[in-house]
Structure formats: C-alpha cells, structure tokens
Design a protein around this motif. Sequence first.
Motif, PDB file in Angstrom:
ATOM      1  N   ARG A  74      27.191  41.436  33.295  1.00 27.18           N
ATOM      2  CA  ARG A  74      28.271  41.843  34.197  1.00 27.18           C
ATOM      3  C   ARG A  74      27.793  42.819  35.266  1.00 27.18           C
ATOM      4  NH1 ARG A  74      32.488  45.362  31.424  1.00 27.18           N
ATOM      5  NH2 ARG A  74      32.429  43.588  30.023  1.00 27.18           N
ATOM      6  N   CYS A  75      28.127  42.468  36.516  1.00 29.04           N
ATOM      7  CA  CYS A  75      27.888  43.412  37.616  1.00 29.04           C
ATOM      8  C   CYS A  75      29.250  44.026  37.978  1.00 29.04           C
ATOM      9  CB  CYS A  75      27.247  42.671  38.781  1.00 29.04           C
ATOM     10  SG  CYS A  75      27.143  43.631  40.280  1.00 29.04           S
ATOM     11  N   GLY A  76      30.045  43.308  38.780  1.00 29.02           N
ATOM     12  CA  GLY A  76      31.366  43.828  39.155  1.00 29.02           C
ATOM     13  C   GLY A  76      32.485  43.333  38.256  1.00 29.02           C
ATOM     14  N   GLY A  77      32.201  42.359  37.408  1.00 25.40           N
ATOM     15  CA  GLY A  77      33.221  41.826  36.495  1.00 25.40           C
ATOM     16  C   GLY A  77      34.270  40.972  37.176  1.00 25.40           C
ATOM     17  N   HIS A  78      33.983  40.461  38.378  1.00 27.88           N
ATOM     18  CA  HIS A  78      34.989  39.709  39.135  1.00 27.88           C
ATOM     19  C   HIS A  78      34.972  38.215  38.863  1.00 27.88           C
ATOM     20  CE1 HIS A  78      36.684  42.286  42.614  1.00 27.88           C
ATOM     21  NE2 HIS A  78      36.621  42.974  41.501  1.00 27.88           N
ATOM     22  N   SER A  79      34.062  37.759  38.017  1.00 27.58           N
ATOM     23  CA  SER A  79      34.024  36.315  37.749  1.00 27.58           C
ATOM     24  C   SER A  79      35.425  35.841  37.370  1.00 27.58           C
ATOM     25  CB  SER A  79      33.054  36.040  36.597  1.00 27.58           C
ATOM     26  OG  SER A  79      33.365  34.828  35.972  1.00 27.58           O
ATOM     27  N   LEU A  80      35.946  34.875  38.120  1.00 29.55           N
ATOM     28  CA  LEU A  80      37.291  34.366  37.829  1.00 29.55           C
ATOM     29  C   LEU A  80      37.349  33.763  36.445  1.00 29.55           C
ATOM     30  CD1 LEU A  80      37.565  33.144  41.367  1.00 29.55           C
ATOM     31  CD2 LEU A  80      39.562  34.099  40.245  1.00 29.55           C
ATOM     32  N   ALA A  81      36.236  33.136  36.058  1.00 30.29           N
ATOM     33  CA  ALA A  81      36.160  32.480  34.760  1.00 30.29           C
ATOM     34  C   ALA A  81      35.976  33.489  33.630  1.00 30.29           C
ATOM     35  CB  ALA A  81      34.997  31.503  34.775  1.00 30.29           C
ATOM     36  N   PHE A  83      33.054  35.283  33.065  1.00 29.26           N
ATOM     37  CA  PHE A  83      31.717  35.175  32.489  1.00 29.26           C
ATOM     38  C   PHE A  83      31.061  36.533  32.224  1.00 29.26           C
ATOM     39  CE2 PHE A  83      31.542  30.777  34.494  1.00 29.26           C
ATOM     40  CZ  PHE A  83      31.713  30.141  33.275  1.00 29.26           C
ATOM     41  N   GLY A  84      31.673  37.606  32.680  1.00 24.45           N
ATOM     42  CA  GLY A  84      31.088  38.939  32.464  1.00 24.45           C
ATOM     43  C   GLY A  84      31.388  39.517  31.091  1.00 24.45           C
ATOM     44  N   THR A  85      32.021  38.740  30.229  1.00 23.15           N
ATOM     45  CA  THR A  85      32.310  39.242  28.887  1.00 23.15           C
ATOM     46  C   THR A  85      32.256  38.079  27.897  1.00 23.15           C
ATOM     47  OG1 THR A  85      33.847  40.539  27.557  1.00 23.15           O
ATOM     48  CG2 THR A  85      34.829  39.008  29.130  1.00 23.15           C
ATOM     49  N   ASP A  93      26.106  45.493  30.756  1.00 23.69           N
ATOM     50  CA  ASP A  93      26.888  46.099  31.839  1.00 23.69           C
ATOM     51  C   ASP A  93      25.908  46.823  32.763  1.00 23.69           C
ATOM     52  OD1 ASP A  93      28.274  48.016  33.320  1.00 23.69           O
ATOM     53  OD2 ASP A  93      29.721  48.467  31.737  1.00 23.69           O
ATOM     54  N   LEU A  94      25.898  46.416  34.052  1.00 27.96           N
ATOM     55  CA  LEU A  94      24.889  46.950  34.986  1.00 27.96           C
ATOM     56  C   LEU A  94      25.440  48.074  35.861  1.00 27.96           C
ATOM     57  CD1 LEU A  94      23.468  43.465  36.021  1.00 27.96           C
ATOM     58  CD2 LEU A  94      22.392  45.107  34.481  1.00 27.96           C
ATOM     59  N   SER A  95      26.607  48.633  35.477  1.00 28.63           N
ATOM     60  CA  SER A  95      27.273  49.568  36.389  1.00 28.63           C
ATOM     61  C   SER A  95      26.515  50.878  36.610  1.00 28.63           C
ATOM     62  CB  SER A  95      28.698  49.850  35.906  1.00 28.63           C
ATOM     63  OG  SER A  95      28.667  50.464  34.632  1.00 28.63           O
ATOM     64  N   ALA A 133      28.543  40.226  53.338  1.00 33.48           N
ATOM     65  CA  ALA A 133      29.002  39.944  51.971  1.00 33.48           C
ATOM     66  C   ALA A 133      30.485  39.599  51.995  1.00 33.48           C
ATOM     67  CB  ALA A 133      28.684  41.123  51.059  1.00 33.48           C
ATOM     68  N   GLY A 134      31.213  39.919  50.915  1.00 31.06           N
ATOM     69  CA  GLY A 134      32.601  39.473  50.785  1.00 31.06           C
ATOM     70  C   GLY A 134      33.614  40.456  51.343  1.00 31.06           C
ATOM     71  N   VAL A 135      34.888  40.151  51.148  1.00 34.88           N
ATOM     72  CA  VAL A 135      35.956  40.868  51.831  1.00 34.88           C
ATOM     73  C   VAL A 135      36.709  41.877  50.957  1.00 34.88           C
ATOM     74  CG1 VAL A 135      36.287  38.914  53.413  1.00 34.88           C
ATOM     75  CG2 VAL A 135      37.707  39.082  51.374  1.00 34.88           C
ATOM     76  N   ALA A 141      28.144  42.867  43.868  1.00 33.40           N
ATOM     77  CA  ALA A 141      27.208  42.245  44.816  1.00 33.40           C
ATOM     78  C   ALA A 141      26.402  41.142  44.128  1.00 33.40           C
ATOM     79  CB  ALA A 141      26.277  43.306  45.388  1.00 33.40           C
ATOM     80  N   SER A 142      26.038  41.342  42.854  1.00 36.04           N
ATOM     81  CA  SER A 142      25.144  40.369  42.205  1.00 36.04           C
ATOM     82  C   SER A 142      25.773  38.990  42.072  1.00 36.04           C
ATOM     83  CB  SER A 142      24.733  40.863  40.815  1.00 36.04           C
ATOM     84  OG  SER A 142      23.744  41.837  40.918  1.00 36.04           O
ATOM     85  N   GLY A 143      26.950  38.935  41.436  1.00 36.51           N
ATOM     86  CA  GLY A 143      27.582  37.630  41.245  1.00 36.51           C
ATOM     87  C   GLY A 143      27.830  36.953  42.586  1.00 36.51           C
ATOM     88  N   GLU A 315      45.210  44.211  47.328  1.00 36.72           N
ATOM     89  CA  GLU A 315      45.900  42.945  47.032  1.00 36.72           C
ATOM     90  C   GLU A 315      45.397  42.287  45.757  1.00 36.72           C
ATOM     91  OE1 GLU A 315      46.254  39.968  50.131  1.00 36.72           O
ATOM     92  OE2 GLU A 315      45.982  41.565  51.611  1.00 36.72           O
ATOM     93  N   PHE A 316      44.217  42.703  45.292  1.00 35.84           N
ATOM     94  CA  PHE A 316      43.597  42.034  44.147  1.00 35.84           C
ATOM     95  C   PHE A 316      43.188  43.046  43.078  1.00 35.84           C
ATOM     96  CE2 PHE A 316      42.679  39.764  48.107  1.00 35.84           C
ATOM     97  CZ  PHE A 316      43.316  38.555  47.844  1.00 35.84           C
ATOM     98  N   PRO A 317      44.164  43.770  42.529  1.00 40.10           N
ATOM     99  CA  PRO A 317      43.801  44.826  41.573  1.00 40.10           C
ATOM    100  C   PRO A 317      43.260  44.268  40.259  1.00 40.10           C
ATOM    101  CG  PRO A 317      46.178  44.522  41.634  1.00 40.10           C
ATOM    102  CD  PRO A 317      45.618  43.632  42.705  1.00 40.10           C
ATOM    103  N   ARG A 454      23.713  31.630  29.566  1.00 34.92           N
ATOM    104  CA  ARG A 454      24.568  30.440  29.648  1.00 34.92           C
ATOM    105  C   ARG A 454      26.028  30.761  29.960  1.00 34.92           C
ATOM    106  NH1 ARG A 454      22.737  30.967  24.483  1.00 34.92           N
ATOM    107  NH2 ARG A 454      24.207  31.183  22.760  1.00 34.92           N
ATOM    108  N   LEU A 455      26.370  32.045  30.008  1.00 32.67           N
ATOM    109  CA  LEU A 455      27.737  32.388  30.393  1.00 32.67           C
ATOM    110  C   LEU A 455      27.772  32.521  31.920  1.00 32.67           C
ATOM    111  CD1 LEU A 455      28.665  34.799  27.476  1.00 32.67           C
ATOM    112  CD2 LEU A 455      29.369  32.433  27.830  1.00 32.67           C
ATOM    113  N   ASN A 456      27.842  31.371  32.541  1.00 30.94           N
ATOM    114  CA  ASN A 456      27.818  31.263  34.009  1.00 30.94           C
ATOM    115  C   ASN A 456      28.180  29.806  34.343  1.00 30.94           C
ATOM    116  OD1 ASN A 456      25.412  29.826  33.348  1.00 30.94           O
ATOM    117  ND2 ASN A 456      24.276  31.746  33.424  1.00 30.94           N
TER     118      ASN A 456
END
Length: 472
Positions: A74-81, A83-85, A93-95, A133-135, A141-143, A315-317, A454-456
């Motif tokens: 896990r980097c930011g933990g934003h994987s919609l699926a 995969f960070g857990t 955890d790379l925080s 990068a993203g918005v 940043a990693s994912g 908007e995306f808490p 494989r969690l990706n």
Amino acid sequence: MLLSERVKELYSSLSENFRGNLLKPESDGYQEASCIWNGMVARTPALIARCADVADLQAAIRSAASLDVLTAVRCGGHSLAGFGTCDGGMAIDLSRMRQVTVDASARSARFGGGCLLGSVDAVTQAQGLAFPAGVVSHTGASGLILGGGFGWLTRLCGLSCDNITGFRLVTADGSVVHADAKENADLFWALRGGGGNFGVVTKFEATLHPVSSVLLGTAFCGEADIALMLRRWREFMPDAPDNLKWNISLRCAQPSDNLPPKYLVRPVAQQFVLWVGDPDQGRPHVERALSICRHVAVNLQPMSFLALQTMADHEFPHGRRYYTKSGYFRTLDDSSIKKMVEATAEIPSPMTQVELAYLGGAAARIPAGETAFGDRSSPFVVNLLGNWSRPAEDSANISWVQNLFAAIRPAMTPGVYINFMSGDEDDRTPEAYRERWDRLVAVKSKYDPNNFFRLNQNIPPKREKEQSANSR
Ligand SMILES: Cc1cc2nc3c(=O)[nH]c(=O)nc-3n(C[C@H](O)[C@H](O)[C@H](O)COP(=O)(O)OP(=O)(O)OC[C@H]3O[C@@H](n4cnc5c(N)ncnc54)[C@H](O)[C@@H]3O)c2cc1C
C-alpha cells in the motif's frame, strides 16, 4: 502450517531488527492503519508492516515469501479494488517512505514509494516545477504512476509513467534492483503501466516541468443542452492546443452548486476547462471552449497549481463507498451520449457521476510499444463513478453503474485503464494490455516467478513447467 501460524512466525522473524512499526490487530494505531480509501473494502490483515526504510522492506518481503504469507502493498491506499489490504496476511505500508528531493536546475526529482501526490507537489512547486500526475492530492503516487497516471498536465507533458526516467525497487526475492532505459530495460518498460506486479518501488526518478499559475474556466450546462455540448466537445478537442485540458462531469445539480432553482436535482454537465501556462494567453482559448453552447455560472479564475491540485480533494473522502466501471472511446458516438444523459437523470446518489476526459496531446504521441501502458489511440475516457455513503445504497449505485456500462460498452474500443478498475473485473486485465500481454508475462515470470505480488491487476507468471518447456 495455518496462515495464522505463519504470520506469527513472520512477526517474530521481523520484530528484532524492524525499524518501522509492526502492527497487529490488538496494537495501538492498528484500526486507523487498517482502513483504506474505499469504504466498500473492509479487510483485516493479521500484520501491518509499516516500513521505515529499504532494509525493513527487504526483510518483510523475504520473510513473507519464504513463509508463503499473502502480502498486500500500500502506498496511498486508493486502489478502488482494495488491493492495498488483505484478510489474514500482511499489508506492507509505505507511508513512512515519503522523502522528496528536487534538482531544480536539472528539472528532476527523486521521491519515495510511499509518497502521496500532495507530498510531491508541495516540494516540486516550491521550485516552480511540477510532476504530471492525478487530480486528487491524497492519491498515492506509486499506484497511480505504475498504472500509467493521468491528470491536468497529461496533454502537455504526457502520462505520469512517461515522466519517469528510473525506478528503484525490491523484487520478490528481496533484491534491490534499478531499472531505467539502459539497465534492466525490460523491467523499465513493464513498470510504466504494468502496475504493482514486479516488486515494490522504493524510489522514482522523475522529470519535472515548469508550471506556476493556471487559468481554470468552470461552468454548467443544463439538461436540455448536454447532448449538443458533448457533440461539440467531441469536435473541439482533437484540434485543441496541448495546453488546454477539458474535463466534464455529468451529475445531478445540488444546492451547493448555487445554480438557479430550475436546475436543482436535474442533470447538469459540470465543465472544467484548464489552460496550463500564461493565463492571458489562455483566456481566449478557454472562452472559446465555453462558448460552444449555452452555459450558466461561467467563471474564469487564474489559480496556483497547488490550489488546482487540491481543488477536488473534498469530493472523494476516505471511507465513503465507491464503485467504478470505465473504458475508452475512439470517438464518442451520438447513441452513447444519449444513453449517458438519460442515465444521469436516474442517478441514485448526488455524488455519483459520469466523468469524461479527453487525453491526446503529448500522451498520444508516445509510440504504443514504448511502455506497457494500454491504449493511447482512443482519446476519450469515460469513468462511471459510483460514490455514496450508506451500505443500504450499495445495490442501487452498483446497478446504476453496471447498467449504464452495459449499455455503452458495445461502442467502446477494447481496453481499460487499470487504475479505474473495480475489484470484480479481474477478467479485464488482459483486455487492458492486449498485444503487450505476452511481453508482460515474460517480465513477470523473470522477476516474480511465484506470483508473490498478486494483489493487483494481476499478470500471472508462466508456470515453471511451461517456462522450461518453452526454453527447451
Ligand atoms: C480519489 C481518487 C482520485 C483519483 N484520481 C486519479 C487521477 O486523476 N488520475 C489517475 O490516473 N488515476 C486516478 N485515480 C486512480 C488511482 O491512480 C489508483 O486508484 C491508484 O491505484 C492509486 O494508487 P495508491 O498508491 O493510492 O493505491 P494503493 O491502494 O496503495 O495501491 C494500488 C496498487 O499499487 C500497488 N502499489 C502501491 N504502492 C506500490 C509500490 N511502491 N510499488 C509497487 N506497487 C505498489 C498496490 O499493491 C496496488 O496493487 C484516482 C483514485 C482515487 C481514489
């Protein structure tokens, strides 16, 4: 041995020399550390290994691989699926690995594998530079980079992965490996779009671009005009300058939009037309874009790049419930436009929306074979983003996304952006890579033959037997 016993052994093998934090479910701070961004994904890793440095990471990977403990990264933990857990295994955890250094004269940066986009922006902007990068600034940043990465600067500067000149990573056997255009070039190719399949990136070497203020035009288009507006946007974008990025959200107007009452709770197209560069030079371009059809609440505002990059954060808490389906269009056909507008009138949550973006520009000029990233030839990206609060609303929002996706999918070009995939879309991973698939499998088989990572959006390695048969 049971997984729980193997995790116990993993914990005792790490605990003596680990410089970071090893959190078990009973540890202080575990609860907070175990949550990821998508509230739909609640999993309970038996161990969270918050690495302080590369040595911690190597130890965690070596021990988990030898004990066969399921491992999430896990980097930011934003994987919609999500995969960070994982359930029962270990989450790396790379925080604590968020160091950023900038060489302003070389317009380059090095940053750690745990960085959020905001951590990179804060340091690079202090020198008037930016990494494309993203918005949303709390995205990892990693994912984002490993999957490709697009945002406001994509048309001018390319995808995030196009702006990486080197990676340092720890592979499945615990080795530290460097990949760039000359060294481990196969891996360098695969890491630019192939996701987290090949190892854990500890450092990115990146190209930066001078960006200070930008000009943002915002406006709304009412229900009756949305279809016409989208058809004109479709004609406008192919000839637009690279400095101009135009994103659109179809959703239902809310009181906070401050629109006249007749728009309330009816479909609107919210416009974000951005000019990157001198605001005076950009103003006529943004005005022209917003004059292609009737708009209300038009506002043009020069702003700092940092303000732009954090504008959508609220908007995306973290913790809300999210579900997506996404795809590309070579051109946006009239029938799909009609279906999207009709579906917008039925949206079950005020936060759920259809996100539309046009890529092209610098991202499209990179030859298809140069990176593992999927399709660059279909510039229209559509992301159906379900976003709601209560579990009782799961079914209405998920069905809405799935039904609209099924309706417009026939007109899409094959392909999907892996970073916009939900957890129930494993079967679409080969579709994301298509003609790049075999090459990716070969790189995966070389660097992660046992599929430890494989969690990706997984690219399974060739099984040993197949490998030796092929090499005979
Ligand atoms: C609110 C929001 C806004 C977004 N906006 C954009 C956008 O503007 N543009 C865009 O392109 N995408 C965007 N995305 C999608 C985003 O790119 C993906 O969700 C991405 O996976 C997030 O990365 P992360 O590090 O936060 O996720 P994580 O869940 O931490 O990780 C995602 C994947 O990457 C792997 N991974 C993480 N760190 C490493 C590492 N150091 N080395 C190897 N593998 C690693 C993980 O194992 C996992 O498979 C957005 C997502 C959200 C939730």
